[in-house]
Design an enzyme around this catalytic site. Structure first.
Site, PDB file in Angstrom:
ATOM      1  N   GLU A   1      -0.389   5.402  10.410  1.00  0.00           N
ATOM      2  CA  GLU A   1      -0.742   4.956   9.058  1.00  0.00           C
ATOM      3  C   GLU A   1      -0.700   3.432   9.028  1.00  0.00           C
ATOM      4  OE1 GLU A   1       0.417   7.343   5.920  1.00  0.00           O
ATOM      5  OE2 GLU A   1       0.310   5.781   4.391  1.00  0.00           O
ATOM      6  N   ARG A   2      -1.775   2.854   8.549  1.00  0.00           N
ATOM      7  CA  ARG A   2      -1.912   1.393   8.531  1.00  0.00           C
ATOM      8  C   ARG A   2      -1.731   0.807   9.934  1.00  0.00           C
ATOM      9  NH1 ARG A   2      -4.553   2.249   4.120  1.00  0.00           N
ATOM     10  NH2 ARG A   2      -3.274   3.081   2.445  1.00  0.00           N
TER      11      ARG A   2
ATOM     12  N   LYS B   1      11.423   8.412   2.022  1.00  0.00           N
ATOM     13  CA  LYS B   1      10.511   8.042   0.934  1.00  0.00           C
ATOM     14  C   LYS B   1      10.464   9.236  -0.001  1.00  0.00           C
ATOM     15  CE  LYS B   1       5.614   6.850   0.091  1.00  0.00           C
ATOM     16  NZ  LYS B   1       4.354   6.379   0.716  1.00  0.00           N
TER      17      LYS B   1
ATOM     18  N   GLU C   1       4.266   8.304  -4.363  1.00  0.00           N
ATOM     19  CA  GLU C   1       2.960   8.625  -3.800  1.00  0.00           C
ATOM     20  C   GLU C   1       2.914  10.074  -3.305  1.00  0.00           C
ATOM     21  OE1 GLU C   1       2.429   5.395  -0.985  1.00  0.00           O
ATOM     22  OE2 GLU C   1       1.684   4.063  -2.560  1.00  0.00           O
TER      23      GLU C   1
ATOM     24  N   ARG D   1      14.257   4.461   0.482  1.00  0.00           N
ATOM     25  CA  ARG D   1      13.291   3.423   0.088  1.00  0.00           C
ATOM     26  C   ARG D   1      13.153   3.296  -1.433  1.00  0.00           C
ATOM     27  NH1 ARG D   1       8.073   3.933   1.871  1.00  0.00           N
ATOM     28  NH2 ARG D   1       7.759   1.811   2.572  1.00  0.00           N
TER      29      ARG D   1
ATOM     30  N   LYS E   1      11.045  -3.451  -0.463  1.00  0.00           N
ATOM     31  CA  LYS E   1       9.956  -4.314   0.017  1.00  0.00           C
ATOM     32  C   LYS E   1      10.156  -5.731  -0.488  1.00  0.00           C
ATOM     33  CE  LYS E   1       6.467  -0.735   0.566  1.00  0.00           C
ATOM     34  NZ  LYS E   1       5.050  -0.349   0.565  1.00  0.00           N
TER      35      LYS E   1
ATOM     36  N   ASP F   1       3.187  -4.636  -3.202  1.00  0.00           N
ATOM     37  CA  ASP F   1       2.978  -3.987  -1.915  1.00  0.00           C
ATOM     38  C   ASP F   1       2.382  -4.949  -0.892  1.00  0.00           C
ATOM     39  OD1 ASP F   1       2.955  -2.029  -0.054  1.00  0.00           O
ATOM     40  OD2 ASP F   1       1.252  -0.931  -0.881  1.00  0.00           O
TER      41      ASP F   1
ATOM     42  N   GLU G   1      12.616  -4.941   3.361  1.00  0.00           N
ATOM     43  CA  GLU G   1      11.501  -4.368   4.136  1.00  0.00           C
ATOM     44  C   GLU G   1      10.337  -5.350   4.188  1.00  0.00           C
ATOM     45  OE1 GLU G   1      10.306  -0.338   3.089  1.00  0.00           O
ATOM     46  OE2 GLU G   1       8.245  -0.696   3.726  1.00  0.00           O
TER      47      GLU G   1
ATOM     48  N   GLU H   1      -1.575  -4.858   6.843  1.00  0.00           N
ATOM     49  CA  GLU H   1      -2.389  -3.977   6.006  1.00  0.00           C
ATOM     50  C   GLU H   1      -3.264  -4.758   5.029  1.00  0.00           C
ATOM     51  OE1 GLU H   1      -0.118  -1.074   3.855  1.00  0.00           O
ATOM     52  OE2 GLU H   1      -1.841  -0.419   2.672  1.00  0.00           O
TER      53      GLU H   1
ATOM     54  N   TRP I   1      -3.711   2.993  -9.904  1.00  0.00           N
ATOM     55  CA  TRP I   1      -2.622   2.509  -9.054  1.00  0.00           C
ATOM     56  C   TRP I   1      -1.771   1.405  -9.667  1.00  0.00           C
ATOM     57  CZ3 TRP I   1      -1.476   5.163  -4.683  1.00  0.00           C
ATOM     58  CH2 TRP I   1      -2.446   6.060  -4.243  1.00  0.00           C
TER      59      TRP I   1
HETATM   60  C1  BDP Z   1       1.507   1.165   1.167  1.00  0.00           C
HETATM   61  C2  BDP Z   1       0.589   1.823   2.114  1.00  0.00           C
HETATM   62  C3  BDP Z   1       0.844   3.271   2.286  1.00  0.00           C
HETATM   63  C4  BDP Z   1       2.324   3.511   2.523  1.00  0.00           C
HETATM   64  C5  BDP Z   1       3.115   2.929   1.403  1.00  0.00           C
HETATM   65  C6  BDP Z   1       4.614   2.983   1.631  1.00  0.00           C
HETATM   66  O1  BDP Z   1      -0.735   1.606   1.679  1.00  0.00           O
HETATM   67  O2  BDP Z   1       0.072   3.686   3.367  1.00  0.00           O
HETATM   68  O3  BDP Z   1       2.583   4.845   2.657  1.00  0.00           O
HETATM   69  O4  BDP Z   1       2.813   1.575   1.259  1.00  0.00           O
HETATM   70  O5  BDP Z   1       5.180   1.935   1.927  1.00  0.00           O
HETATM   71  O6  BDP Z   1       1.498  -0.171   1.539  1.00  0.00           O
HETATM   72  O7  BDP Z   1       5.224   4.019   1.508  1.00  0.00           O
END
Ligand code: BDP
Length: 684
Positions: A164-165, A287, A291, A324, A365, A370, A392, A398, A546
């Site tokens: 992912e990413r 997590k 999402e 997280r 984060k 993000d 984080e 990304e 979002w």
């Molecule tokens: C975002 C990403 C996604 C991640 C999410 C995360 O787009 O792919 O799953 O953060 O940190 O930046 O959980």
């Protein structure tokens, strides 16, 4: 080969004075004591020495009068025998070390002494770094400990092999829904990581889907254990990301309610099973309620309930829960001020401060949104006096050009670490919070999303190796400057040619500003293509759920996050940051549009209007990318063809991307505002 070796090139040193000086110290090694980590240190030293001097070193397992390097821990090397005051080791933490030149009566020799075997491994890498960067090693007194306790990487690897990413090929851990058997590559990764002091890693994506949920089952644990074993040899603890709904998804229970007795028992048994396979397992990364991932909210419980339940299971084994804080409603529309996504983490977690067990760490984060090119520091950092915190970062680019475009992230991370939160008055820097000193946290440190994959050069763009290297170096010692880190990396990676050093260092150091120039300056962010996040799409996220908006209309742009008329987000900071961000006059230009909605004609501190600033930066950004290409092209005969072409190809993609950004952004704002560029440049 060069691409794969990254900064551990160990290139043959040319004959001459320097060769002789180094060789007189490096070719007679004594290793005292015995452990798998010590053995890794020795193997690294042998490999490096053999390659740099084209000679195999002599190795003994005791110090004798001819030994020129003695490595071991302070338990095994008696410092007083060498006239060194042993109390020097008291100044070090468990991972610290001493590099000391001593005379053993017959000759000078260099002691590499760790407080533990991990320290010895880090000392070894320190020595090799000095050699690779051309420093003298004949009269050393170096005493070092890492500033941060947990220095972690999060892989976002899925078991189908995708990342992912990920912008560097596929996973080195998983393929085709299986765990890889290629432990050689993982070992080389561990070598790279330990060389910059990383001591923890979670190997699977934070989004734990069906297959990955099985990683904690007896079927897969033996293979996870093999990976953990490989990392252990390099002082790195293995963690797994887990699915909060595992008790249900693995078919054992009908609930995952953290207060349910059966659920608690299920996790206790599960943890016991994991530790039977991996005795020094690090713990879980979670997590939850984010999402579409399951979490305690489904049972009307909060995040303290959820994390504490796991923490209780891990506690008997000294395991930890990395929970997280990236929790927000991704199905929202912006209806009222309380739904500002930037506020979400603080709103969810701040009321829970003090309710978490002491083996829970909240992972935050660096910014509230993000990983945008520019965000303010998350107000969560410093807000949780009684809860362990870990910061984080995202090494994977990304939102910063995805390792096609150049973006050296160290200057950005330094801004974050140097920021004064004023949490406990002046001097409450982010560094002092995440190193655990400000609030005396039991666990703290820094984690980052990795940027590697199975591409031959690990990071897609060879220059993106600098971010992985720099991440480790910076979190080991946040006092290092971005210049120092860039310089070290270039010397170790490409050798000591002065044009190479000068050009690449300046390319790296300028790159984040360049990227910001042609994308979204003044703190706006988000004008990217939805889903994959590469390239411009000015309204791509503007009318979606979002929570990532810029609110551009014909009069102005920016998000009002003030206390009086906006979302109130600015109020989450400590004073005086609260006042600075809240005030249109005081808010720093680079974050203006993050905190304020202003007319296009608003004058910045620089004297430029917002709209003119946008035009200027976008034209300038493209010119700067052209200049990057000029600087790189000058290195054609000085760098191996493979790495040269790899970077050149990426720079060309970057130029195309930058032009697209310039044209789309400028056109958009020209049309919205009707205000022409003062310099009459063509806006497409
Ligand atoms: C975002 C990403 C996604 C991640 C999410 C995360 O787009 O792919 O799953 O953060 O940190 O930046 O959980």
């Amino acid at each position: 080969k060069e691409a794969y070796q990254c900064w551990l090139q160990y290139k043959k040193i040319e004959d001459g004075r320097q060769y002789d000086e180094y060789a007189s110290i490096c070719l007679n090694l004594a290793v005292v004591g015995d452990s798998v980590i010590l053995n890794s240190a020795l193997q690294e030293l042998i490999q490096a020495v053999t390659s740099m001097f084209d000679k195999e070193p002599l190795i003994t397992n005791y110090a004798d009068p001819d030994s020129s390097i003695i490595l071991g821990t302070y338990q095994d090397i008696n410092l007083t025998d060498y006239g060194v005051d042993a109390s020097i080791m008291d100044r070090l933490n468990e991972e610290g070390y001493l590099l000391q030149t001593v005379n053993n009566g017959k000759r000078d020799c260099l002691l590499l002494v760790g407080k533990s075997d991990k320290g010895t491994l880090y000392a070894t890498h320190h020595l090799l770094r000095l050699i690779q960067t051309g420093e003298a090693i004949n009269d050393l007194t170096i005493v070092e400990s890492p500033r941060n306790q947990i220095r972690m990487l999060n892989q976002w690897d899925n078991m189908d092999g995708s990342v992912e990413r990920g912008y560097s090929g596929n996973s080195i851990f998983f393929d085709n829904n299986q765990i890889t058997t290629d432990l050689e590559r993982i070992k080389d990764y561990a070598r790279l990581l330990s060389s910059v002091g990383i001591n923890a890693i979670s190997i699977n994506n934070v989004n734990v889907w069906q297959v990955e949920t099985n990683l904690i089952t007896s079927k897969l644990l033996p293979e996870v254990a093999n990976i953990a074993d490989t990392f252990r040899r390099y002082g790195i603890k293995t963690f797994l990301s887990i699915n909060f709904a595992s008790p249900i998804e693995l078919g054992d229970l009908t609930t995952a309610d953290p207060l349910d007795q059966d659920v608690k028992k299920w996790w206790k048994d599960k943890v016991k099973e994991i530790y039977a396979h991996i005795p020094d397992f690090g713990g879980f990364v979670v997590k939850a309620d984010s999402e579409h991932r399951p979490g305690p909210f489904s049972y009307d419980r909060d995040h303290a309930d959820g994390s504490n339940m796991l923490a209780e299971a891990l506690q008997p084994f000294d395991g930890i829960v990395v929970w997280r804080c990236f929790v927000y409603n991704c199905m929202q529309d912006w209806r009222d001020r309380s739904t500002d996504r930037a506020r979400a983490a603080y709103d969810h977690f701040k009321p829970l401060d003090g309710k978490f067990h002491d083996n829970v760490i909240l992972q935050v984060k660096n910014g509230p949104m993000d990983f945008q090119v520019r965000e303010p520091i998350s107000p969560m950092i410093g807000a949780m006096e009684n809860t362990n915190q870990i910061l984080e970062f995202q090494i994977a680019q990304e939102y910063l050009g995805q390792q096609k475009d150049l973006a050296f992230l160290i200057p950005m991370w330094k801004e974050v670490l140097d920021f004064d939160t004023y949490a406990k008055g002046e001097g409450s820097t982010v560094t002092a919070i995440v190193d655990g000193s400000l609030y005396d946290y039991k666990f703290s440190g820094i984690a980052a999303v990795s940027n590697i994959g199975n591409d031959i050069n690990w990071t897609g763009n060879t220059l993106a190796q600098a971010n992985l290297y720099g991440y480790g170096r910076l979190i080991w010692n946040p006092n290092l400057t971005a210049e120092e880190i860039a310089g070290e990396w270039v010397l170790a990676t490409f050798g000591s040619d002065s044009t190479v050093l000068e050009n690449i260092t300046s390319m790296l150091l300028d790159s984040r500003e360049i990227y910001e120039n042609y994308t979204t300056p003044l703190g706006i962010g988000w004008m990217v293509n939805p889903n994959h996040h590469y390239g411009p799409n000015v309204d791509g996220y503007e009318y979606s759920r979002w929570g990532t908006y810029h609110f551009a209309d014909r009069n102005g742009i920016g998000v009002d996050r003030t206390i009086e008329t906006g979302t109130g987000y600015a109020g989450q900071y400590f004073s005086p940051n609260k006042k600075v961000y809240n005030s249109l006059e005081e808010c720093p230009d680079e974050l203006l549009l993050f905190f304020h909605h202003v007319p296009y004609t608003h004058k910045l501190k620089s004297g430029e209007t917002v709209i003119q600033h946008y035009y200027n930066t976008h034209f300038k950004g493209v010119e700067q990318v052209e200049n990057l290409i000029v600087k790189w092209t000058m290195l054609e005969d000085k760098i191996d063809e493979f790495r040269f072409n790899n970077v050149l190809d990426r720079l060309k993609m970057q130029l195309a991307n930058a032009k697209e950004w310039r044209d789309q952004v400028n056109t958009y704002f020209y049309r919205k505002s009707g205000i022409a560029d003062e310099k009459n440049r063509t806006i497409y």
